[in-house]
Design an enzyme around this catalytic site. Structure first.
Site, PDB file in Angstrom:
ATOM      1  N   ASP A 169       0.934  -1.160  -0.078  1.00  0.00           N
ATOM      2  CA  ASP A 169       0.168  -0.044  -0.053  1.00  0.00           C
ATOM      3  C   ASP A 169       0.794   1.294   0.001  1.00  0.00           C
ATOM      4  OD1 ASP A 169      -1.858  -1.817   0.172  1.00  0.00           O
ATOM      5  OD2 ASP A 169      -2.782  -1.001   2.130  1.00  0.00           O
ATOM      6  N   ALA A 170       2.022   1.232   0.674  1.00  0.00           N
ATOM      7  CA  ALA A 170       2.725   2.371   0.791  1.00  0.00           C
ATOM      8  C   ALA A 170       3.362   2.841  -0.642  1.00  0.00           C
ATOM      9  CB  ALA A 170       3.885   1.998   1.918  1.00  0.00           C
ATOM     10  N   TYR A 226       2.022   2.239  -3.273  1.00  0.00           N
ATOM     11  CA  TYR A 226       0.573   2.897  -4.163  1.00  0.00           C
ATOM     12  C   TYR A 226       0.308   4.342  -3.643  1.00  0.00           C
ATOM     13  CZ  TYR A 226      -4.272   3.399  -5.560  1.00  0.00           C
ATOM     14  OH  TYR A 226      -5.462   3.862  -6.016  1.00  0.00           O
ATOM     15  N   SER A 252     -14.687   9.273   1.016  1.00  0.00           N
ATOM     16  CA  SER A 252     -13.367   8.729   1.402  1.00  0.00           C
ATOM     17  C   SER A 252     -12.886   9.697   2.448  1.00  0.00           C
ATOM     18  CB  SER A 252     -12.324   8.552   0.174  1.00  0.00           C
ATOM     19  OG  SER A 252     -11.286   8.141   0.407  1.00  0.00           O
ATOM     20  N   LEU A 253     -11.553   9.302   2.887  1.00  0.00           N
ATOM     21  CA  LEU A 253     -11.056  10.232   3.967  1.00  0.00           C
ATOM     22  C   LEU A 253      -9.625  10.675   3.143  1.00  0.00           C
ATOM     23  CD1 LEU A 253     -11.300   8.252   7.124  1.00  0.00           C
ATOM     24  CD2 LEU A 253     -12.548  10.202   6.573  1.00  0.00           C
ATOM     25  N   GLU A 279     -11.028   7.189  16.410  1.00  0.00           N
ATOM     26  CA  GLU A 279     -11.265   5.725  16.448  1.00  0.00           C
ATOM     27  C   GLU A 279     -10.102   4.986  15.557  1.00  0.00           C
ATOM     28  OE1 GLU A 279     -14.789   5.841  13.637  1.00  0.00           O
ATOM     29  OE2 GLU A 279     -15.892   7.187  14.931  1.00  0.00           O
ATOM     30  N   LYS A 292      -8.539   3.019  12.422  1.00  0.00           N
ATOM     31  CA  LYS A 292      -8.737   2.967  11.388  1.00  0.00           C
ATOM     32  C   LYS A 292      -8.641   1.599  10.760  1.00  0.00           C
ATOM     33  CE  LYS A 292      -8.254   5.045   6.527  1.00  0.00           C
ATOM     34  NZ  LYS A 292      -7.985   3.720   5.739  1.00  0.00           N
ATOM     35  N   ASP A 310      -8.593  -1.926   8.833  1.00  0.00           N
ATOM     36  CA  ASP A 310      -8.097  -2.150   7.405  1.00  0.00           C
ATOM     37  C   ASP A 310      -8.946  -3.323   6.917  1.00  0.00           C
ATOM     38  OD1 ASP A 310      -6.446  -1.818   5.214  1.00  0.00           O
ATOM     39  OD2 ASP A 310      -4.509  -2.684   6.161  1.00  0.00           O
ATOM     40  N   ARG A 356     -18.754  -0.400  -0.813  1.00  0.00           N
ATOM     41  CA  ARG A 356     -18.704   1.104  -1.348  1.00  0.00           C
ATOM     42  C   ARG A 356     -18.640   1.287  -2.964  1.00  0.00           C
ATOM     43  NH1 ARG A 356     -13.843   4.978   0.148  1.00  0.00           N
ATOM     44  NH2 ARG A 356     -12.797   3.625  -1.008  1.00  0.00           N
ATOM     45  N   GLU A 363     -17.167  -0.819   8.577  1.00  0.00           N
ATOM     46  CA  GLU A 363     -15.825  -1.844   8.083  1.00  0.00           C
ATOM     47  C   GLU A 363     -16.015  -3.249   8.176  1.00  0.00           C
ATOM     48  OE1 GLU A 363     -13.938   0.298   6.357  1.00  0.00           O
ATOM     49  OE2 GLU A 363     -11.935  -0.723   5.932  1.00  0.00           O
ATOM     50  N   TYR A 393     -18.970   2.416  11.995  1.00  0.00           N
ATOM     51  CA  TYR A 393     -18.264   4.089  12.360  1.00  0.00           C
ATOM     52  C   TYR A 393     -19.218   5.166  11.867  1.00  0.00           C
ATOM     53  CZ  TYR A 393     -16.418   2.909   7.756  1.00  0.00           C
ATOM     54  OH  TYR A 393     -16.105   2.770   6.290  1.00  0.00           O
ATOM     55  N   LYS A 406     -12.452  12.860  13.949  1.00  0.00           N
ATOM     56  CA  LYS A 406     -13.812  13.244  13.175  1.00  0.00           C
ATOM     57  C   LYS A 406     -14.329  14.213  14.288  1.00  0.00           C
ATOM     58  CE  LYS A 406     -14.908   8.943  11.557  1.00  0.00           C
ATOM     59  NZ  LYS A 406     -15.871   7.621  11.771  1.00  0.00           N
ATOM     60  N   LYS A 430      -2.177   8.062   9.382  1.00  0.00           N
ATOM     61  CA  LYS A 430      -1.813   6.750   9.094  1.00  0.00           C
ATOM     62  C   LYS A 430      -0.575   6.585   9.995  1.00  0.00           C
ATOM     63  CE  LYS A 430      -3.186   4.691   5.608  1.00  0.00           C
ATOM     64  NZ  LYS A 430      -3.441   4.691   4.136  1.00  0.00           N
ATOM     65  N   CYS A 459      29.453 -26.758   3.752  1.00  0.00           N
ATOM     66  CA  CYS A 459      29.411 -25.582   4.602  1.00  0.00           C
ATOM     67  C   CYS A 459      30.249 -24.298   4.006  1.00  0.00           C
ATOM     68  CB  CYS A 459      29.955 -25.961   5.984  1.00  0.00           C
ATOM     69  SG  CYS A 459      29.941 -24.647   7.045  1.00  0.00           S
ATOM     70  N   CYS A 513      33.225 -23.579   7.180  1.00  0.00           N
ATOM     71  CA  CYS A 513      34.284 -24.629   7.236  1.00  0.00           C
ATOM     72  C   CYS A 513      34.434 -25.693   5.992  1.00  0.00           C
ATOM     73  CB  CYS A 513      33.963 -25.463   8.759  1.00  0.00           C
ATOM     74  SG  CYS A 513      32.715 -26.523   8.187  1.00  0.00           S
ATOM     75  N   CYS A 544      25.382 -28.221   8.607  1.00  0.00           N
ATOM     76  CA  CYS A 544      26.968 -28.608   8.264  1.00  0.00           C
ATOM     77  C   CYS A 544      27.090 -29.808   9.339  1.00  0.00           C
ATOM     78  CB  CYS A 544      27.545 -27.413   8.841  1.00  0.00           C
ATOM     79  SG  CYS A 544      29.417 -27.445   9.253  1.00  0.00           S
ATOM     80  N   CYS A 598      33.833 -26.454  12.727  1.00  0.00           N
ATOM     81  CA  CYS A 598      33.229 -25.386  12.114  1.00  0.00           C
ATOM     82  C   CYS A 598      33.119 -24.276  13.064  1.00  0.00           C
ATOM     83  CB  CYS A 598      31.834 -25.769  11.659  1.00  0.00           C
ATOM     84  SG  CYS A 598      30.919 -24.403  10.932  1.00  0.00           S
TER      85      CYS A 598
HETATM   86  S1  IVH Z   1     -14.996   7.286   8.171  1.00  0.00           S
HETATM   87  C1  IVH Z   1     -17.047  10.156   5.686  1.00  0.00           C
HETATM   88  N1  IVH Z   1     -14.175   5.724   9.942  1.00  0.00           N
HETATM   89  O1  IVH Z   1     -11.096   4.202   5.561  1.00  0.00           O
HETATM   90  C2  IVH Z   1     -16.383   9.441   6.509  1.00  0.00           C
HETATM   91  N2  IVH Z   1     -13.870   5.313   7.793  1.00  0.00           N
HETATM   92  O2  IVH Z   1     -10.131   5.945   3.816  1.00  0.00           O
HETATM   93  C3  IVH Z   1     -15.740   8.051   6.055  1.00  0.00           C
HETATM   94  N3  IVH Z   1     -12.151   3.435   7.503  1.00  0.00           N
HETATM   95  O3  IVH Z   1     -13.834   4.363   3.195  1.00  0.00           O
HETATM   96  C4  IVH Z   1     -15.166   6.882   6.619  1.00  0.00           C
HETATM   97  N4  IVH Z   1     -12.073   2.764   9.678  1.00  0.00           N
HETATM   98  O4  IVH Z   1     -13.265   2.066   4.536  1.00  0.00           O
HETATM   99  C5  IVH Z   1     -14.239   5.961   8.800  1.00  0.00           C
HETATM  100  N5  IVH Z   1     -13.291   4.377  11.891  1.00  0.00           N
HETATM  101  C6  IVH Z   1     -13.405   4.640  10.618  1.00  0.00           C
HETATM  102  C7  IVH Z   1     -12.883   3.856   9.358  1.00  0.00           C
HETATM  103  C8  IVH Z   1     -12.892   4.041   8.193  1.00  0.00           C
HETATM  104  C9  IVH Z   1     -11.656   2.350   8.719  1.00  0.00           C
HETATM  105  C10 IVH Z   1     -12.164   3.071   6.275  1.00  0.00           C
HETATM  106  C11 IVH Z   1     -13.269   3.135   5.200  1.00  0.00           C
HETATM  107  C12 IVH Z   1     -13.149   4.472   4.521  1.00  0.00           C
HETATM  108  C13 IVH Z   1     -11.748   4.554   4.180  1.00  0.00           C
HETATM  109  C14 IVH Z   1     -11.439   6.009   4.059  1.00  0.00           C
END
Ligand code: IVH
Length: 675
Positions: A36-37, A39, A85-86, A117, A119, A121, A140, A177, A229, A294, A318, A412, A415, A430, A436
């Site tokens: 992911d990193a 990407y 998304s966030l 909260e 996040k 995965d 989604r 999630e 969430y 949030k 992250k 080996c 030795c 070995c 050895c």
């Molecule tokens: S809130 C408008 N809360 O992260 C707020 N998302 O990168 C929308 N995710 O699509 C999301 N834990 O799949 C929210 N505690 C959490 C989350 C969370 C994981 C995921 C979720 C979202 C993605 C955004």
């Protein structure tokens, strides 16, 4: 307007094509190629280029869409309110900037309250409840349109088919999630591997793949879970005015929410939460890749609103990536104490899981073959918490055209003795034993270690020097060393030389169990050494025992008994043992003790805090000599907790469980040493 040079256009084109390719692997095939990193970095670069050259932004650029395209096979579902998304923050500064933007827009003069909260995965879903009954479950998708996965959602145990309590909205979109616990993931992959089926690369892909199974019976056999969430549309009832209260209400309706949610104030509160979750992360039973902040007040959320694809009132912070990619520069073989050959990958240094890593073990030849790691390969490296770094897999798509398969060496590398691999064993060894130098060094390290002969100051580099200089060829040679010889070594002063001779002298007084453990007999760990010492009582009795007599020792099987017998039968070993005893290594006479060696009759002890008259290791030795057992943690099976000064949480646990607690004097009396 500044015209972008051709090189920028080309780079943008390449990034878009690459990102699209990885989007497909990730969202459609549930089988990502790169970490992911990597990407994320491509996306960051593309966004930066596009914001420098806005005229190059096209509607089909990957920066312009929220998620993956839906796969065929599922009905499409239009979300009643879009699933957003966030934005991501990767540093403290970015969190500060987020908080500043929020306060400026709200013209707030005090700290903002944020709900925090983990996040998770996994995979975002939206569950529609009509009059309290689950009607629809959707992924989604691209945020506006997702896939209808209701039949699979229904198989998740923690999803209520009917809401509990009362007062729910007539129409509710519950957002959450779906994820797989680490234990569930490992178990599922183990079963898949047993059946020769495809295994998933990580829990998130396993969750996504399971949720998008066309056959719900298959989904039902997958250990999926959910945390809610938030909400989308909520008709027919006004929800509370705070995000944290909405979550509490959802919990009352039977919708599972994260128990880790906290409300904090301002930047310090958010960063404090981040630190705390970062520490907890490795101990959580599921994977998280960051935390989400949030704005808690829903009125303020409304005031802040949205930009393009993400709310202004929330951000994901992250954690440093636990998986990164890097190149294998070489694969070398390390020789251990028992001669076991371990392949080690030498890597281009890479920052992963908070540290720079340049080596990773490949465990053994089978593992190396199974993963098919070759010199020149790009690999995914994982480092989670304090766990040793691991090569997860090769990125085959990035394999150079000319690579050669790594073979098990016939000789080996240290030795030159031949390498053997017994039938059905994963480990190749070995055969040089003490010829050895690698094996010799490892066995000396073990011999000198704290739980063996406990020779203070005799560390790795000194052992290397002693062996390389030809001063030590076996453990007995250690006790023949003279101060002068040590002084002649590089980086060794008169004082340290004298200290080492002194600690060698001190180490001679030991216990039979420690001595047996120190010898490094194959399969003989501390507790086996202890069982042998207790059973035979004297070294001579053990040396003369037959395999079947050794097998009579509790918990010792025929294979270990064979190793023990073979060890003592070997002439070179016998000579070293005789020399060690002649040079003064000794332990308490066991005859007197033998009579009382079972006074503690198998009782289990846990030690906590410091004792004034003996160290914890010594106390442990005494308990074992007298037939007791020592455990590291308190449970209902614990017979006694010995509490010294400043005892830890074990004392509290003992009190809770009603385990008998001994003070130092009482304990010494029990050992027959005091009072
Ligand atoms: S809130 C408008 N809360 O992260 C707020 N998302 O990168 C929308 N995710 O699509 C999301 N834990 O799949 C929210 N505690 C959490 C989350 C969370 C994981 C995921 C979720 C979202 C993605 C955004």
């Amino acid at each position: 307007m500044k015209r972008a040079p051709a090189s920028v256009r080309k780079r943008i084109g390449r990034l878009r094509a690459e990102i699209e390719h990885h989007n497909h692997r990730y969202h459609v095939l549930d089988d990502p190629e790169i970490p992911d990193a990597e990407y994320d970095r491509m996306m960051v670069e593309l966004r930066a280029l596009e914001s420098e050259h806005p005229h190059l932004v096209t509607p089909d650029s990957p920066t312009q869409r929220v998620g993956g395209a839906p796969v065929s096979g599922f009905a499409e579902v239009r979300h009643r309110t879009p699933m957003l998304s966030l934005d991501n923050a990767f540093s403290r500064e970015e969190v500060e900037a987020f908080d500043r933007r929020v306060r400026e827009r709200l013209e707030a003069d005090r700290d903002i309250e944020y709900a925090c909260e983990p996040k998770l995965d996994g995979l975002a879903v939206s569950l529609t409840y009509r009059n309290g009954t689950l009607e629809l479950g959707a992924t989604r998708g691209d945020g506006a349109v997702g896939e209808d996965v209701t039949h699979n959602i229904r198989t998740i145990q923690s999803v209520p088919l009917r809401l509990a309590g009362r007062g729910w909205p007539t129409l509710l979109e519950a957002r959450g999630e779906v994820f797989m616990s680490l234990a569930g993931f490992r178990e599922m992959n183990r079963r898949a591997a047993d059946k020769g089926e495809k295994v998933f690369v990580n829990p998130r892909n396993a969750a996504a793949g399971s949720l998008r199974q066309l056959d719900p019976r298959l989904a039902a056999s997958r250990p999926l879970e959910i945390f809610f969430y938030g909400t989308g549309l909520a008709e027919g009832r006004k929800l509370p005015g705070r995000h944290s209260e909405i979550l509490a209400t959802m919990r009352d309706w039977g919708l599972r929410t994260s128990p880790e949610m906290r409300v904090v104030e301002g930047v310090d509160g958010m960063l404090g939460y981040y630190e705390q979750m970062g520490r907890r992360r490795a101990r959580l039973p599921y994977q998280i890749d960051g935390v989400v902040y949030k704005v808690d007040s829903v009125a303020r959320q409304r005031e802040l609103g949205f930009i393009a694809r993400a709310p202004r009132w929330a951000i994901a912070h992250k954690f440093p990536a636990e998986e990164e990619m890097t190149r294998v520069k070489a694969i070398e073989w390390q020789v251990g104490r028992t001669g076991a050959l371990t392949p080690v990958a030498r890597l281009e240094p890479v920052f992963v899981g908070g540290a720079t890593v340049s080596n990773a073990t490949l465990h053994n030849f089978d593992e190396l073959q199974r993963k098919d790691v070759r010199v020149g390969d790009m690999v995914i490296l994982r480092r989670a918490g304090d766990v040793i770094p691991e090569v997860v897999r090769v990125i085959l798509e990035k394999r150079p055209s000319k690579t050669s398969i790594v073979r098990l060496p016939a000789a080996c590398p240290v030795c030159g003795s031949s390498v053997e691999r017994e039938e059905g064993e994963a480990i190749a060894r070995c055969t040089g034993a003490l010829v050895c130098s690698a094996q010799l060094k490892e066995s000396l390290r073990h011999f000198a270690s704290r739980r063996a002969m406990d020779i203070e100051g005799l560390g790795t580099s000194l052992i290397d020097q002693l062996v390389d200089a030809g001063l030590v060829e076996n453990p007995a040679d250690l006790y023949r060393l003279k101060v002068q010889q040590l002084e002649e070594l590089e980086r060794m002063g008169a004082k340290s030389a004298a200290n080492i001779i002194e600690s060698l002298g001190r180490s001679k007084a030991t216990t039979l169990a420690r001595f047996l453990f120190a010898l490094g007999i194959r399969d003989v760990g501390e507790s086996t050494a202890d069982a042998l010492a207790r059973h035979f009582r004297t070294l001579e009795a053990l040396r003369q025992a037959t395999v079947s007599q050794i097998e009579e020792v509790p918990d010792i099987g025929p294979i270990t008994a064979g190793h023990v017998h073979a060890f003592f039968a070997e002439k070179r070993n016998a000579r070293v043992i005789d020399d060690l005893v002649r040079l003064g290594v000794h332990w308490p006479e066991t005859r007197g003790a033998a009579a009382r060696s079972n006074v503690l009759g198998g009782k289990t002890f846990v030690l906590t805090g410091a004792l004034s008259s003996l160290s914890r290791d010594q106390a442990g030795d005494r308990i074992r000599e007298l037939g007791g057992k020592v455990s590291g943690s308190v449970s209902k099976k614990t017979d006694y907790v010995v509490a010294g000064s400043e005892p830890g949480s074990k004392l509290r646990k003992a009190t809770e469980l009603g385990v008998k607690i001994l003070g130092e004097d009482e304990f010494l009396r029990m050992l027959g040493d005091g009072g």
